[in-house]
Design a protein around this motif. Structure first.
Motif, PDB file in Angstrom:
ATOM      1  N   TYR A 195       4.122  -1.532   1.050  1.00 27.08           N
ATOM      2  CA  TYR A 195       2.774  -1.436   0.488  1.00 27.08           C
ATOM      3  C   TYR A 195       2.809  -1.038  -0.983  1.00 27.08           C
ATOM      4  N   LEU A 196       3.910  -0.418  -1.425  1.00 29.47           N
ATOM      5  CA  LEU A 196       4.017  -0.008  -2.827  1.00 29.47           C
ATOM      6  C   LEU A 196       3.965  -1.216  -3.759  1.00 29.47           C
ATOM      7  N   VAL A 197       4.567  -2.321  -3.337  1.00 30.65           N
ATOM      8  CA  VAL A 197       4.537  -3.557  -4.113  1.00 30.65           C
ATOM      9  C   VAL A 197       3.392  -4.454  -3.656  1.00 30.65           C
ATOM     10  N   GLY A 198       3.192  -4.517  -2.345  1.00 30.15           N
ATOM     11  CA  GLY A 198       2.184  -5.414  -1.784  1.00 30.15           C
ATOM     12  C   GLY A 198       0.787  -5.166  -2.302  1.00 30.15           C
ATOM     13  N   ASN A 199       0.422  -3.901  -2.495  1.00 31.79           N
ATOM     14  CA  ASN A 199      -0.937  -3.576  -2.964  1.00 31.79           C
ATOM     15  C   ASN A 199      -1.219  -4.225  -4.312  1.00 31.79           C
ATOM     16  N   SER A 200      -0.247  -4.110  -5.219  1.00 34.25           N
ATOM     17  CA  SER A 200      -0.427  -4.689  -6.556  1.00 34.25           C
ATOM     18  C   SER A 200      -0.490  -6.209  -6.493  1.00 34.25           C
ATOM     19  N   LEU A 201       0.349  -6.799  -5.664  1.00 37.91           N
ATOM     20  CA  LEU A 201       0.364  -8.256  -5.559  1.00 37.91           C
ATOM     21  C   LEU A 201      -0.921  -8.795  -4.948  1.00 37.91           C
ATOM     22  N   ILE A 202      -1.452  -8.101  -3.934  1.00 44.62           N
ATOM     23  CA  ILE A 202      -2.730  -8.511  -3.337  1.00 44.62           C
ATOM     24  C   ILE A 202      -3.819  -8.511  -4.394  1.00 44.62           C
ATOM     25  N   GLU A 215      -4.009 -13.059   1.388  1.00 40.29           N
ATOM     26  CA  GLU A 215      -4.147 -12.899   2.842  1.00 40.29           C
ATOM     27  C   GLU A 215      -2.795 -12.951   3.542  1.00 40.29           C
ATOM     28  N   ARG A 216      -1.971 -13.922   3.152  1.00 38.04           N
ATOM     29  CA  ARG A 216      -0.646 -14.047   3.775  1.00 38.04           C
ATOM     30  C   ARG A 216       0.198 -12.799   3.530  1.00 38.04           C
TER      31      ARG A 216
END
Length: 253
Positions: A195-202, A215-216
């Motif tokens: 989530y540390l990286v995913g949040n920014s990418l989302i 979404e993916r």
């Protein structure tokens, strides 16, 4: 009491001009008031300019309304700029192409995609979409609100494209490229599901108009925190996907 320095001299000179206009009765003229609004907003911000605007007994000229909308937009007080535009609409006063340019900038600053879409429809009805300044403002708005595809469609329809229009589109596309490059690097080092990286990418994908990517990635994440859910909810909100937002909120609960 007079101010000192170059800016103070300018303000004092402007005050003298304002006083002379009041004495001569010229402050009932919308064009004169618009000049004062622009001058005061440049020197002392939109609030003093607003008091000048409000001194008009019956403001009808779009030039005067444009000047005060522009004043609040330049001060990054976008919600107030939009409120003035709504007041103009309530009076059934017709905006001109400059009004739309300033209001689109305010929609961008306020992240108000729904009003931005509504303004775009008005622009189309008036046949103004081909105007280079309006077209550029639309491209800039859609890029910054994450609607890259729509921005590209507007750009492609513009009969004349200047450097500013190209820069607005390129800036939006570059943001998407940078996000994808970051994503590729995260996958390479094994951090994609964090989530540390995913949040920014989302957040990046949502704002760049690739809600499908967001979404993916969200579904792929092995762990999520409150920021993860809010980032995805904000993505749905930006793109007017109300049903998906409600469904996601229910899942979060």
């Amino acid at each position: 009491m007079y101010c000192t320095g170059w800016e103070g001299e300018t303000q004092n000179f402007l005050s003298q001009i304002h006083a002379n206009l009041i004495i001569s009765g010229a402050t009932s003229d919308d064009l004169s008031l618009a000049c004062l609004v622009i001058s005061y907003s440049s020197l002392r911000g939109p609030d003093i300019a607003r008091s000048v605007f409000d001194s008009s007994p019956n403001p009808t000229s779009p030039v005067l309304w444009n000047s005060i909308i522009r004043a609040y937009t330049r001060a990054r007080r976008h919600s107030e700029a939009l409120a003035i535009y709504h007041s103009m609409s309530d009076r059934n006063l017709a905006p001109d192409k400059h009004t739309f340019t300033f209001v689109l900038k305010a929609c961008t600053g306020a992240s108000d995609s729904q009003l931005g879409l509504s303004i775009h429809r008005q622009i189309k009805r008036r046949g103004l979409e081909s105007d280079v300044f309006i077209g550029t403002a639309l491209v800039d708005m859609y890029c910054k609100l994450g609607r890259i595809r729509t921005a590209r469609e507007v750009f492609d329809r513009m009969p004349v494209k200047d450097v500013v229009a190209w820069n607005a589109l390129i800036a939006g596309l570059e943001a998407l490229r940078e996000g994808m490059a970051l994503h590729a690097h995260a996958v390479k080092i094994g951090f994609e599901s964090s989530y540390l990286v995913g949040n920014s990418l989302i957040d990046v994908y949502s704002k760049c108009g690739r809600l499908d990517f967001a979404e993916r990635l969200f579904d792929w994440m092995l762990e999520r925190d409150t920021v993860s859910w809010n980032a995805m909810l904000n993505g749905y909100a930006i793109h007017g996907r109300g049903e998906e937002a409600v469904s996601l909120f229910s899942r979060m609960m």
